[in-house]
Scaffold this motif. Structure first.
Motif, PDB file in Angstrom:
ATOM      1  N   ARG A 106      67.418  37.913 -72.668  1.00 39.19           N
ATOM      2  CA  ARG A 106      65.872  37.983 -72.401  1.00 39.19           C
ATOM      3  C   ARG A 106      65.149  37.501 -73.492  1.00 39.19           C
ATOM      4  O   ARG A 106      64.067  36.962 -73.356  1.00 39.19           O
ATOM      5  CB  ARG A 106      65.391  39.632 -72.011  1.00 39.19           C
ATOM      6  N   GLU A 107      65.729  37.531 -74.523  1.00 40.30           N
ATOM      7  CA  GLU A 107      65.189  37.125 -75.803  1.00 40.30           C
ATOM      8  C   GLU A 107      65.172  35.649 -75.834  1.00 40.30           C
ATOM      9  O   GLU A 107      64.161  35.026 -76.210  1.00 40.30           O
ATOM     10  CB  GLU A 107      65.854  37.627 -77.369  1.00 40.30           C
ATOM     11  N   LEU A 108      66.265  34.978 -75.369  1.00 40.35           N
ATOM     12  CA  LEU A 108      66.518  33.738 -75.167  1.00 40.35           C
ATOM     13  C   LEU A 108      65.228  33.164 -74.441  1.00 40.35           C
ATOM     14  O   LEU A 108      64.728  32.100 -74.349  1.00 40.35           O
ATOM     15  CB  LEU A 108      67.741  33.146 -74.618  1.00 40.35           C
ATOM     16  N   ALA A 109      65.138  33.670 -73.197  1.00 44.85           N
ATOM     17  CA  ALA A 109      64.021  33.402 -72.071  1.00 44.85           C
ATOM     18  C   ALA A 109      62.633  33.545 -72.444  1.00 44.85           C
ATOM     19  O   ALA A 109      61.849  32.727 -72.374  1.00 44.85           O
ATOM     20  CB  ALA A 109      64.427  34.271 -70.779  1.00 44.85           C
ATOM     21  N   GLU A 110      62.404  34.670 -73.289  1.00 44.46           N
ATOM     22  CA  GLU A 110      60.932  34.861 -73.843  1.00 44.46           C
ATOM     23  C   GLU A 110      60.750  33.719 -74.823  1.00 44.46           C
ATOM     24  O   GLU A 110      59.650  33.387 -75.011  1.00 44.46           O
ATOM     25  CB  GLU A 110      61.118  36.337 -74.634  1.00 44.46           C
ATOM     26  N   LEU A 111      61.793  33.415 -75.693  1.00 42.75           N
ATOM     27  CA  LEU A 111      61.287  32.358 -76.779  1.00 42.75           C
ATOM     28  C   LEU A 111      60.882  31.322 -76.362  1.00 42.75           C
ATOM     29  O   LEU A 111      60.164  30.360 -76.642  1.00 42.75           O
ATOM     30  CB  LEU A 111      62.762  32.020 -77.481  1.00 42.75           C
ATOM     31  N   HIS A 112      61.422  30.873 -75.109  1.00 39.26           N
ATOM     32  CA  HIS A 112      61.079  29.567 -74.126  1.00 39.26           C
ATOM     33  C   HIS A 112      60.003  29.782 -73.255  1.00 39.26           C
ATOM     34  O   HIS A 112      59.786  28.826 -72.352  1.00 39.26           O
ATOM     35  CB  HIS A 112      62.300  28.886 -73.647  1.00 39.26           C
ATOM     36  N   GLY A 113      59.429  30.985 -73.111  1.00 44.10           N
ATOM     37  CA  GLY A 113      58.189  31.260 -72.320  1.00 44.10           C
ATOM     38  C   GLY A 113      58.879  31.431 -70.673  1.00 44.10           C
ATOM     39  O   GLY A 113      57.945  31.103 -69.987  1.00 44.10           O
ATOM     40  N   LEU A 114      60.101  31.783 -70.467  1.00 41.00           N
ATOM     41  CA  LEU A 114      60.372  32.150 -69.292  1.00 41.00           C
ATOM     42  C   LEU A 114      60.215  33.601 -68.764  1.00 41.00           C
ATOM     43  O   LEU A 114      60.749  34.464 -69.191  1.00 41.00           O
ATOM     44  CB  LEU A 114      61.777  31.364 -69.030  1.00 41.00           C
ATOM     45  N   ARG A 115      59.534  33.776 -67.685  1.00 46.24           N
ATOM     46  CA  ARG A 115      59.283  35.090 -67.222  1.00 46.24           C
ATOM     47  C   ARG A 115      60.082  35.456 -65.974  1.00 46.24           C
ATOM     48  O   ARG A 115      60.303  36.759 -65.723  1.00 46.24           O
ATOM     49  CB  ARG A 115      57.678  35.567 -67.133  1.00 46.24           C
ATOM     50  N   SER A 116      60.284  34.738 -65.114  1.00 43.79           N
ATOM     51  CA  SER A 116      60.813  35.077 -64.074  1.00 43.79           C
ATOM     52  C   SER A 116      61.809  33.926 -63.592  1.00 43.79           C
ATOM     53  O   SER A 116      61.824  32.836 -63.900  1.00 43.79           O
ATOM     54  CB  SER A 116      60.060  35.381 -62.776  1.00 43.79           C
ATOM     55  N   CYS A 117      62.996  34.415 -62.600  1.00 38.13           N
ATOM     56  CA  CYS A 117      63.838  33.374 -62.430  1.00 38.13           C
ATOM     57  C   CYS A 117      64.703  33.925 -61.034  1.00 38.13           C
ATOM     58  O   CYS A 117      65.140  34.939 -60.923  1.00 38.13           O
ATOM     59  CB  CYS A 117      64.971  33.382 -63.577  1.00 38.13           C
ATOM     60  N   TRP A 118      64.534  32.773 -60.259  1.00 37.63           N
ATOM     61  CA  TRP A 118      65.193  33.179 -58.641  1.00 37.63           C
ATOM     62  C   TRP A 118      66.541  32.285 -58.671  1.00 37.63           C
ATOM     63  O   TRP A 118      66.344  31.056 -58.664  1.00 37.63           O
ATOM     64  CB  TRP A 118      64.297  32.853 -57.678  1.00 37.63           C
ATOM     65  N   SER A 119      67.391  32.793 -58.458  1.00 36.67           N
ATOM     66  CA  SER A 119      68.813  31.741 -58.386  1.00 36.67           C
ATOM     67  C   SER A 119      69.505  32.164 -57.112  1.00 36.67           C
ATOM     68  O   SER A 119      69.670  32.954 -56.436  1.00 36.67           O
ATOM     69  CB  SER A 119      69.584  32.242 -59.618  1.00 36.67           C
ATOM     70  N   THR A 120      70.005  30.995 -56.501  1.00 37.87           N
ATOM     71  CA  THR A 120      70.790  31.102 -55.369  1.00 37.87           C
ATOM     72  C   THR A 120      72.136  30.216 -55.498  1.00 37.87           C
ATOM     73  O   THR A 120      72.201  29.173 -55.987  1.00 37.87           O
ATOM     74  CB  THR A 120      69.989  30.228 -54.202  1.00 37.87           C
ATOM     75  N   PRO A 121      73.435  30.690 -54.972  1.00 39.62           N
ATOM     76  CA  PRO A 121      74.431  30.054 -55.129  1.00 39.62           C
ATOM     77  C   PRO A 121      74.546  28.994 -54.187  1.00 39.62           C
ATOM     78  O   PRO A 121      74.149  29.181 -53.131  1.00 39.62           O
ATOM     79  CB  PRO A 121      75.574  31.097 -54.655  1.00 39.62           C
ATOM     80  N   ILE A 122      75.117  27.806 -54.809  1.00 37.98           N
ATOM     81  CA  ILE A 122      75.118  26.653 -54.068  1.00 37.98           C
ATOM     82  C   ILE A 122      76.967  26.813 -53.509  1.00 37.98           C
ATOM     83  O   ILE A 122      77.629  26.968 -54.117  1.00 37.98           O
ATOM     84  CB  ILE A 122      75.500  25.518 -54.696  1.00 37.98           C
ATOM     85  N   LEU A 123      77.005  27.038 -52.115  1.00 39.93           N
ATOM     86  CA  LEU A 123      78.241  26.973 -51.371  1.00 39.93           C
ATOM     87  C   LEU A 123      78.861  25.818 -50.595  1.00 39.93           C
ATOM     88  O   LEU A 123      78.036  25.105 -50.094  1.00 39.93           O
ATOM     89  CB  LEU A 123      78.077  28.049 -50.369  1.00 39.93           C
TER      90      LEU A 123
END
Length: 779
Positions: free
Chosen positions: A284-301
Motif C-alpha cells: 500500500r505504501e508503494l501504491a500511495e507513493l504513486h497516487g494509486l487508490r484502487s485496483c481491479w485485477s482479472t486473471p488471463i486464462l
C-alpha cells in the motif's frame, strides 16, 4: 415560416435573458442581432394579442429545443452565441442557456481549440458552404471527460438572403466513436498477432486500447513466468515506471495485492480502496507513493484454463469498476490470452525446431548457426573455435539390457554432465542417438586448452551411472577439428571432427584425437564406400557363394552356408570383411540382409526343383536385422515368396547379439522355430555367453569360431577350448560344427573329440551356385 422568424424578435422574455449578459455593450449587440434577423413582425399583428401569441410560440419552441439531446446554437457574424439550448449550456457548465448569450468560444475553450472553431466558421461564412458531420473533440466542463461531437454548421440568412450568422447542431457520438475505435483497435491487435509482432508490442497496444476507452484508468498486464510462481512485467505504458519495476517479479499468493491474489485464486479481485484493504498490506505504501487508490485485477486464462498472467486497471480514486470497465475487461483478457498463447506456441515450436526433445540441448540446426557466428567472430578477433564430435562407447549395451527408457535416462545424465564441464559461452549439442558435439569458442591458440576441457569431460562421463538398480560405466570417443586450420566452413569442420572421432574409436576408444588430413582422406573414402553400397544393392552388384557343411560321421553334405560377395564395378570382387562393418554402422545391412535371405531361399528351392537332395541353407543375421520389429515377418515372407519350407532354413546369430536382450531374443526365435526354422550360434567362444541363458535359447547348433581351429596343431589352450565346447554342446543337446577346417590334422582332432560337423577349405571353398549343384550331384 413567419412564426419562426418572430422567435428571434426582441420580446420581454428575451429582455430577461439579455439581463444575464456580462455588460451593456453585449446586450446592445444581442439586440442588434435579433432585430436584424427579424423585421419586427410583432408590430404587424398589432396589439397585445399578437405579442402574446409570439411569446407563446417562442416559449413552445424554447421548450422543444431544450428537450432535444443534441447541442443546438446560433451565432452572429462576430461568432457570439445568440441562441443555445439547454444541452449546450450543460456541456459548458452553465445552469441556464442565457449564461452563454453573447459569449464566444474564446470565453469557453482553450485558445487552440477556440481558434480551430473560429477558422472553420469563418470559412463557412465566407464561402456560404456548410460543414456537415465534422467530428470535434471537446471537454465536458462539468465531468472533465472528453467527448466526441459530430457537428454540422451552416450559414443563416435574413429575408434579403444576406448572411447574418450561422446555425450549428452537434450530436454526442462518444459512444459510437469509442465503439469504432475499440473495434478498430481489436482488429489492429489481431493483425499484430497474425503478423507475429513482438508480444510486448501487442500487449502494449492492448493496454493503450483500454486506456483510450476509459478516463482516469491506467492499465497493466503481468505475465506468469515459466515456473508458475511469479508475475513479470508485460505491458504498462501509463503506470509510473518506478512502480512497474517494483512489482516486476512479484510472487503469486493469497495476499499479494490484486494481481498476485487474482493469479493465485484464478478469479477476479476488486480492491476499491488500496489504503484499507488487507490484500495490499505489503504494497500500500508503494501504491500511495504513486497516487494509486484502487485496483481491479482479472486473471488471463488459456483455452485450457491455465493462468497465463493478469490484467489490471488502476484508478487514482477510491471506486469500483463500472459496467463499461467490466465489459471491456472481458474483451481484453480474451484477446490477451490469444496473444500470449500464440507467443508461447511459437516459442515452443521454435525451441523444438532448434533443440533436442530428449535432453533440451541445441540440435544440428542451431549448432550450424552458432558455429557460423563463432567463425565470423574468430576472423575478427583471432581466437580458436573448435568442434568436438563425441560418441558414447558401447551405449547400445544399455538399450539392449534395460530398454530404451533406461537408455534415454542415461543420455540425459551424460548430457547434463557435459554441460557442467564447459563454459557458459560454449555449447553442447545433441545430434541424435549417442552422438554429441561440443562447440568451444574463444580458446587460446593451443591444443592444451582444448585438452584440459576434454580430459575434464572424459572424467565426468566415466563416473558410474546407476539406473534401475544397475550401474554403468560409460566412456566416450572424441574427435577435434579447429577453425580455420581444419576447415573453413561449418560443414567441413563437422565432417573432420567426425573423422577424428572414428580415429579415436579405432585406436581403442575412451580417448580423443585431433583431426589430420589423413583422416579426411579416410572419411571421404568411407562416405564413398557407403554410397557405393547403396547403389550396389540397387544395381544387383552383390551375389552369393555357398560353402558346404559336412557331417563328420557320414561324410555327406547336409547344408550349405550362404556367403555374400560384392562385384564392385571399380575395385572388383570384395569379401564381406571389406564392407559388412560399414553396412552395419550405416544401417544398409538391413536391405542387404533382406536380399541375402531372399536369394538364399530362392537358390535352395531352385536346387530342390532341379532334383537335388534337400538340404538346409544357412544365412547369417546381423544385429541390426534382428532388432527390426518386423524381422520375423520378413523371414516368413522370404520363405513364402520362394516356396521354401521353413525346415530347410537355418539362421546364424552371434552370441553377443543374443546376449544383448536374452528374453527378447528367445521370443523372436521361438516365433520362427514354431514354423520349423533352425538357429545356430555363430562364432561361439569369441563373445560372452551366460550358460543359464544359453540353455534357454532355441538353438540347434553351436558353431566353433575358426580362430580356435586355426591353431589346433600347436596351441594347447585352443584344443582345450574346442573339447570343452564340443562337450558343452552335446550336453545341451546341440550339434557342434567347426568352421575354418583346412588340414587333415585339424579334422582328425575334431573327429577324435566327437565334433559333429565341419566346414572349411579342406572340404571346399565357397563356390558359385552352379558349382555347388555339380558338387551335390556327386555325393
Amino acid at each position: 415560416m413567419p412564426w419562426l422568424r418572430r422567435l428571434f424578435i426582441r420580446a420581454p422574455s428575451i429582455q430577461d435573458d439579455a439581463s444575464h449578459c456580462d455588460s451593456e455593450s453585449d446586450q446592445s449587440q444581442i439586440e442588434r442581432s435579433t432585430a436584424t434577423i427579424g423585421d419586427m413582425a410583432a408590430q404587424d399583428h398589432g396589439g397585445i394579442r399578437a405579442s402574446t401569441k409570439l411569446t407563446a410560440e417562442r416559449n413552445l419552441l424554447r421548450a422543444m429545443i431544450d428537450q432535444v439531446p443534441d447541442y443546438l446554437f446560433v451565432k452572429d457574424l462576430d461568432h457570439r452565441f445568440v441562441i443555445v439550448n439547454q444541452a449546450v449550456a450543460r456541456i459548458h457548465g452553465c445552469s441556464h442557456p442565457s449564461e452563454l448569450i453573447g459569449k464566444t468560444d474564446f470565453d469557453l475553450h482553450p485558445n487552440a481549440v477556440a481558434s480551430e472553431f473560429l477558422a472553420v466558421e469563418q470559412a463557412i461564412i465566407k464561402s456560404g458552404s456548410p460543414s456537415i458531420d465534422m467530428e470535434e473533440e471537446v471537454a465536458d466542463a462539468v465531468t472533465g471527460l472528453k467527448k466526441w461531437l459530430s457537428t454540422s454548421k451552416l450559414v443563416l440568412h435574413n429575408d434579403k438572403m444576406e448572411i447574418i450568422g450561422l446555425v450549428g447542431i452537434s450530436r454526442d457520438v462518444t459512444v459510437r466513436k469509442n465503439a469504432n475505435r475499440l473495434r478498430d483497435g481489436q482488429t489492429l491487435v489481431l493483425e499484430m498477432i497474425a503478423m507475429n509482432s513482438p508480444l510486448e508490442d501487442v500487449l502494449d497496444r492492448i493496454v493503450r486500447l483500454i486506456e483510450e476507452q476509459l478516463e482516469g484508468v491506467l492499465g497493466s498486464i503481468l505475465l506468469l513466468d515459466s515456473g508458475g510462481c511469479h508475475l513479470k512485467h508485460g505491458a504498462a505504458p501509463s503506470l509510473p515506471a518506478d512502480y512497474s519495476r517494483a512489482i516486476d517479479g512479484i510472487a503469486i499468493g493469497p495476499h499479494v495485492g490484486s494481481c498476485g491474489t487474482a493469479a493465485y485464486r484464478r478469479e477476479s479481485v476488486v480492491v476499491t480502496d488500496i489504503a484499507n484493504d488487507p490484500l495490499w498490506v505489503d504494497y500500500r505504501e508503494l501504491a500511495e507513493l504513486h497516487g494509486l487508490r484502487s485496483c481491479w485485477s482479472t486473471p488471463i486464462l488459456s483455452h485450457q484454463g491455465d493462468v497465463l498472467g493478469t490484467f489490471a486497471m488502476y484508478s487514482g480514486k477510491v471506486r469500483k469498476p463500472g459496467s463499461l470497465e467490466r465489459r471491456l475487461t472481458k474483451k481484453i483478457v480474451r484477446i490477451a490470452a490469444i496473444a500470449i498463447e500464440r507467443k508461447q506456441a511459437e516459442d515452443q515450436i521454435s525451441f523444438m525446431a532448434h533443440h533436442d526433445a530428449l535432453t533440451g540441448l541445441p540440435n544440428r540446426i542451431l549448432l550450424k548457426d552458432r558455429l557460423t557466428q563463432a567463425m565470423l567472430r574468430t576472423e575478427r578477433h583471432n581466437p580458436w573455435v573448435s568442434v568436438v564430435f563425441v560418441d558414447l562407447d558401447n551405449f547400445k549395451t544399455v538399450n539392449d539390457r534395460l530398454g530404451h527408457t533406461a537408455g534415454d535416462e542415461l543420455l540425459k545424465i551424460v548430457a547434463s554432465r557435459m554441460v557442467n564441464c564447459v563454459r557458459p559461452i560454449d555449447a553442447v549439442v545433441r545430434l541424435g542417438g549417442d552422438e554429441f558435439v561440443l562447440l568451444l569458442v574463444d580458446l587460446a591458440a593451443s591444443p592444451d586448452a582444448i585438452s584440459i576441457i576434454l580430459h575434464k569431460l572424459m572424467a565426468a562421463v566415466t563416473e558410474p551411472i546407476a539406473i534401475e538398480g544397475h550401474e554403468f560405466n560409460i566412456t566416450c570417443s572424441m574427435g577435434v577439428a579447429t577453425f580455420p586450420q581444419d576447415g573453413s566452413d561449418a560443414e567441413t569442420l563437422l565432417k573432420n571432427a567426425d573423422a577424428a572421432m572414428y580415429q579415436a574409436k579405432n585406436g581403442g576408444r575412451d580417448s580423443f584425437q585431433f583431426f589430420t588430413p589423413e583422416m579426411n582422406t579416410k572419411a571421404h573414402e568411407r562416405f564413398a564406400m557407403q554410397d557405393a553400397i547403396r547403389k550396389g544393392i540397387a544395381r544387383s552388384e552383390f551375389y552369393l557363394d555357398y560353402q558346404p557343411q559336412v557331417d563328420l560321421r557320414s561324410g555327406r553334405i547336409f547344408a550349405v552356408e550362404a556367403l555374400v560377395r560384392w562385384r564392385h564395378p571399380v575395385l572388383g570382387v570384395l569379401s564381406p570383411a571389406q564392407f559388412i562393418s560399414l553396412a552395419e554402422e550405416t544401417g544398409l545391412i538391413v536391405p542387404l540382409g533382406d536380399w541375402v535371405l531372399n536369394e538364399a531361399c530362392r537358390q535352395n528351392k531352385a536346387w530342390q526343383d532341379a532334383g537335388l537332395a534337400h538340404l538346409s541353407v544357412s544365412v547369417n543375421v546381423s544385429a541390426r536385422q534382428f532388432q527390426e520389429k518386423d524381422w520375423p515377418g520378413r523371414v516368413i515372407r522370404a520363405l513364402e515368396e520362394n516356396g521354401l519350407e521353413a525346415e530347410y532354413l537355418e539362421l546364424e546369430l552371434t552370441e553377443s547379439l543374443l546376449m544383448r536382450n536374452v528374453d527378447q531374443a528367445i521370443a523372436t526365435m521361438k516365433e520362427l522355430q514354431v514354423l520349423g526354422v533352425h538357429f545356430a550360434i555363430d562364432d561361439f567362444g569369441t563373445g560372452y555367453s551366460s550358460l543359464s541363458a544359453l540353455k534357454s535359447l532355441p538353438v540347434s547348433r553351436l558353431k566353433i569360431d575358426q580362430s580356435f581351429v586355426r591353431n589346433l596343431a600347436h596351441d594347447e589352450d585352443d584344443r582345450s577350448i574346442i573339447s570343452a565346447v564340443i562337450s558343452l554342446g552335446q550336453r545341451l543337446n546341440m550339434l557342434v560344427i567347426a568352421e575354418g577346417v583346412e588340414t587333415e590334422d585339424q579334422l582328425a582332432f575334431l573327429r577324435a573329440n566327437g565334433c559333429d560337423e565341419a566346414q572349411g577349405y579342406h572340404f571346399s571353398r565357397p563356390i558359385e551356385p552352379k558349382a555347388m549343384a555339380d558338387l551335390l550331384k556327386l555325393r
